[in-house]
Each structure stands twice: as structure tokens, then as C-alpha cells.
Design an enzyme around this catalytic site. Structure first.
Site, PDB file in Angstrom:
ATOM      1  N   LYS A   1      32.090  90.277  80.442  1.00  0.00           N
ATOM      2  CA  LYS A   1      33.127  91.187  79.920  1.00  0.00           C
ATOM      3  C   LYS A   1      33.943  91.878  81.002  1.00  0.00           C
ATOM      4  O   LYS A   1      35.102  92.194  80.785  1.00  0.00           O
ATOM      5  CB  LYS A   1      32.494  92.223  78.985  1.00  0.00           C
TER       6      LYS A   1
ATOM      7  N   ARG B   1      22.891 105.480  73.367  1.00  0.00           N
ATOM      8  CA  ARG B   1      23.984 104.673  72.835  1.00  0.00           C
ATOM      9  C   ARG B   1      23.375 103.892  71.673  1.00  0.00           C
ATOM     10  O   ARG B   1      23.064 104.494  70.655  1.00  0.00           O
ATOM     11  CB  ARG B   1      24.596 103.774  73.926  1.00  0.00           C
TER      12      ARG B   1
HETATM   13  C1  LIG Z   1      27.965  95.510  80.061  1.00  0.00           C
HETATM   14  C2  LIG Z   1      26.560  95.384  79.690  1.00  0.00           C
HETATM   15  C3  LIG Z   1      25.611  94.920  80.609  1.00  0.00           C
HETATM   16  C4  LIG Z   1      25.977  94.594  82.040  1.00  0.00           C
HETATM   17  O1  LIG Z   1      25.852  95.735  82.834  1.00  0.00           O
HETATM   18  P1  LIG Z   1      26.190  95.701  84.405  1.00  0.00           P
HETATM   19  O2  LIG Z   1      25.928  97.089  84.823  1.00  0.00           O
HETATM   20  O3  LIG Z   1      27.621  95.287  84.552  1.00  0.00           O
HETATM   21  O4  LIG Z   1      25.262  94.732  85.047  1.00  0.00           O
HETATM   22  C5  LIG Z   1      24.306  94.770  80.176  1.00  0.00           C
HETATM   23  N1  LIG Z   1      23.944  95.065  78.910  1.00  0.00           N
HETATM   24  C6  LIG Z   1      24.814  95.521  78.002  1.00  0.00           C
HETATM   25  C7  LIG Z   1      24.338  95.813  76.621  1.00  0.00           C
HETATM   26  C8  LIG Z   1      26.142  95.705  78.353  1.00  0.00           C
HETATM   27  O5  LIG Z   1      27.013  96.156  77.434  1.00  0.00           O
END
Ligand SMILES: *Cc1c(COP(=O)(O)O)cnc(C)c1O
Length: 356
Positions: free
Chosen positions: A36, A131
């Protein structure tokens, strides 16, 4: 070239991916690559597949569809809990999803039956970041209801998220708790809970420090792969490339101007009353990039002596007085984005992406 440009050095991201797959596998951890941050650009997805990731994870179904339509063969995981309105698409397009509402799970179960399609869920437990996720106290009363779901719907594991909404960090205690919940679930549901997904890059920091409890066997990594950084505690990953991408913008004016604005001062573009310090007359540049293109606060100037002054929607002002190079209009300046800056620039259609 049409500026601003986001230059992405694929080879560096590929190497970050390979290093992380390798380091994590030494600790018995499999990694989902999170796309993302770069808006699931197909070039990024291909790079991550070339690095060896089995599962590509994204928070948006539209991104997952985009990667599938680009012909990228992979398992896909939806890591944002699904809206009730997108549950059918979740089953249709994703191999995994992360869920936290019983009603959503039951709806998924019905759709799996209808479509005769397998789907795997990771049950999110809120370990303090507040969250998404079941509160631990609710789990007990949910087990019985989870016994009767479709044989097409598989409980792949449990997961938790940290350092996102509230900055709650993963540690030995809360991660050990998460492992305990997975064991309890295994006993109550009498089915194996294969995956204990312990978080993102912030949990990788724990792994590298050696404080990750045994039993965490999954991570979902975005920032560490794409940027080689950790924004939860600014942990320095010495083994990763941090020069994976840069944003290049063109100077459209270079001129000596006073450092104090002239006249009565009202609010600036962002609705703040800016405060400037008088540093006399200094050379400054106007770059054709602004807040509609990128989150300016997340840009680190890469050219010597360049200092960011402020920005509006379409202009970024820089102080060039201390630069050894004599800049003129038409020259370009380079900046390294942090995670929110990468996110915004990758999303902005005004920023041209170039993969090198
Ligand atoms: C964006 C996201 C991640 C990735 O986190 P990073 O800090 O970029 O490694 C992992 N788990 C969820 C649920 C996320 O939304």
C-alpha cells in the site's frame, strides 16, 4: 521529462526484500509484503515477487484487483478489516483477509459456501493500539460461534497491529499474550492456528533486537522493505538500503529575497500564521511541487545546503544561500521521502513515477 518525478530504484527494494525474507526465515517467520505504501504499483509488486514474497498484502481491494489485472500471480491478503459492503469482493479476490467482526465472519462464511471458494481469515486481536481487533475479553464468548463456519472458510491464524493508531509498541509481554490467545483458540476450536502475525515493521525491530518471543511466525512488512526505515522508534536497519527512491522537482525561480515577509501577515496556505526569523537577504528557490503532490514535511533534501522553507498547494520554497552549487531556474533538486511522503507522492497523479 515532466517534473515532479518519483524515481524508484527497484534493485534496492528487491535487495531489501531478499534480506528481510532471509533474516526473518532464520527466526521462523514468514513475511507478507505490504504494497500500500507505493499504491500497489505493478512494478513494485513484480519487484516484490522477484524478491521471493509469496503473499502480497494491501489495505485496499482496488489495489489487489489492480495487481491481479496486471497479471501478477501471487497469493493476496487484504489487511484492512473489510467493510461489510466489500465482503463478497474480499472472498472473490483475496486469499487471506484480516477480520474483527463476528457478523463479517458469518457473512464471509455464507459467501464462501455460495461461491464454493476457499478463503482464509486472520482474526485480529486488539493488543492495545486501539484500532482494529477483538478485545481479548470478548474472545471467550466467540469461540462457540466460530465453530460453525463454512468448511471453505479457514481460520489461518491470529494477528495484531501496533504503532499505528495510538503508537502502542509491540513488546515481549503483549506478543507473548498474543501467542497465548492463539494457543487458547487452538484448544477451544480444536483446529490448528498456523499463523501468529505479530505486526509490521515495528515488530521487525523487536526481532532484530532479539526480544521477539518464540511463537510469532508471521510479519507484514511495508516500510522496512520499501524505505529501509522504521518510523515507530526510528530504528536504524543497518542491513537495509535507505536510498530506494527519491523525488525530483524543478526550480522555476531562483532569486535573492528577504527572509521576512513584507506587509501585514495573515494566515498561510495551511491556515497557520507563519513565523519567520530575519536572516537578511538570502537566495531562495521556487520548486514546482506542492502539497497536492506530496506531504512536504516528509521530504529530506538530498542536495547539499538545501533547506525547506515552506510550501503551498503547488509551490515548495527552498533556501539555497548555503549551497556550494549555484542553482538557476531549470535545475532540479532531489528529496528523499519518508513513509507518509512516499504514500502521498505515489497516490498523486501529478507525480510521474519512473522505475530504474
Ligand atoms: C500497513 C500495514 C502493515 C505494514 O506496516 P509497516 O510498518 O509499513 O511495515 C502491516 N499490517 C497492517 C494491518 C497494515 O495496515
Amino acid at each position: 521529462m515532466r517534473y515532479p518525478v518519483m524515481k524508484i530504484f527497484k534493485e534496492k527494494i528487491l535487495e531489501n526484500g531478499q534480506i528481510l525474507i532471509n533474516e526473518c526465515s532464520k527466526c521462523g517467520i514468514s513475511v507478507w509484503a505490504v504494497t500500500k505504501g507505493m499504491s500497489a504499483h505493478p512494478e513494485i509488486a513484480l519487484t516484490l515477487k522477484a524478491a521471493g514474497f509469496q503473499v502480497l498484502a494491501d489495505s485496499r481491494i482496488s489495489n489487489i484487483i489492480k495487481m491481479k489485472e496486471a497479471g501478477i500471480e501471487s497469493e493476496y491478503a487484504l489487511i484492512r478489516i473489510p467493510m461489510p459492503s466489500e465482503i463478497e469482493d474480499t472472498v472473490r479476490y483475496c486469499d487471506y483477509s484480516m477480520v474483527s467482526e463476528l457478523e463479517s465472519i458469518f457473512e464471509m462464511s455464507r459467501i464462501c459456501d455460495d461461491l464454493k471458494k476457499d478463503h482464509k481469515i486472520v482474526i485480529m486481536i486488539d493488543m492495545g493500539d486501539l484500532r482494529e481487533g477483538f478485545c481479548p475479553t470478548e474472545l471467550e464468548s466467540s469461540y462457540e460461534k466460530l465453530m460453525n463456519i463454512s468448511p471453505y472458510l479457514h481460520i489461518a491464524g491470529v494477528g495484531a497491529n501496533f504503532a499505528c493508531a495510538s503508537g502502542a509498541l509491540p513488546g515481549r509481554e503483549n506478543l507473548t499474550q498474543l501467542i497465548e490467545y492463539s494457543k487458547e483458540m487452538e484448544k477451544k476450536l480444536t483446529c490448528p492456528i498456523g499463523l501468529v502475525s505479530g505486526g509490521g515493521t515495528c515488530t521487525l525491530v523487536q526481532m532484530i533486537k532479539g526480544t521477539l518471543p518464540e511463537g510469532i511466525n508471521g510479519l507484514r512488512l511495508g516500510e522496512s522493505i520499501l524505505l529501509g526505515t522504521d518510523s515507530s522508534v526510528n530504528f536504524p536497519f543497518t542491513m537495509l538500503h535507505r536510498d530506494t527512491m527519491e523525488i525530483v522537482a524543478e526550480l522555476s525561480e531562483v532569486r535573492v529575497k528577504p527572509t521576512l515577509p513584507i506587509g501585514e501577515i495573515g494566515m498561510d496556505f495551511s491556515g497557520n500564521v507563519p513565523v519567520f526569523h530575519d536572516r537578511g537577504n538570502r537566495l531562495r528557490g521556487v520548486l514546482a511541487i506542492g502539497r497536492q503532490d506530496v506531504r512536504i514535511e516528509g521530504l529530506l533534501p538530498l542536495d547539499e545546503g538545501v533547506e525547506i522553507i515552506t510550501a503551498s498547494s503547488d509551490h515548495l520554497l527552498v533556501d539555497l544561500e548555503d549551497c556550494p552549487k549555484k542553482y538557476k531556474a531549470g535545475d532540479t533538486l532531489r528529496f528523499r521521502p519518508d513513509y507518509p511522503a512516499m504514500l502521498s507522492a505515489s497516490t498523486s497523479s501529478y507525480v510521474q513515477k519512473i522505475f530504474c
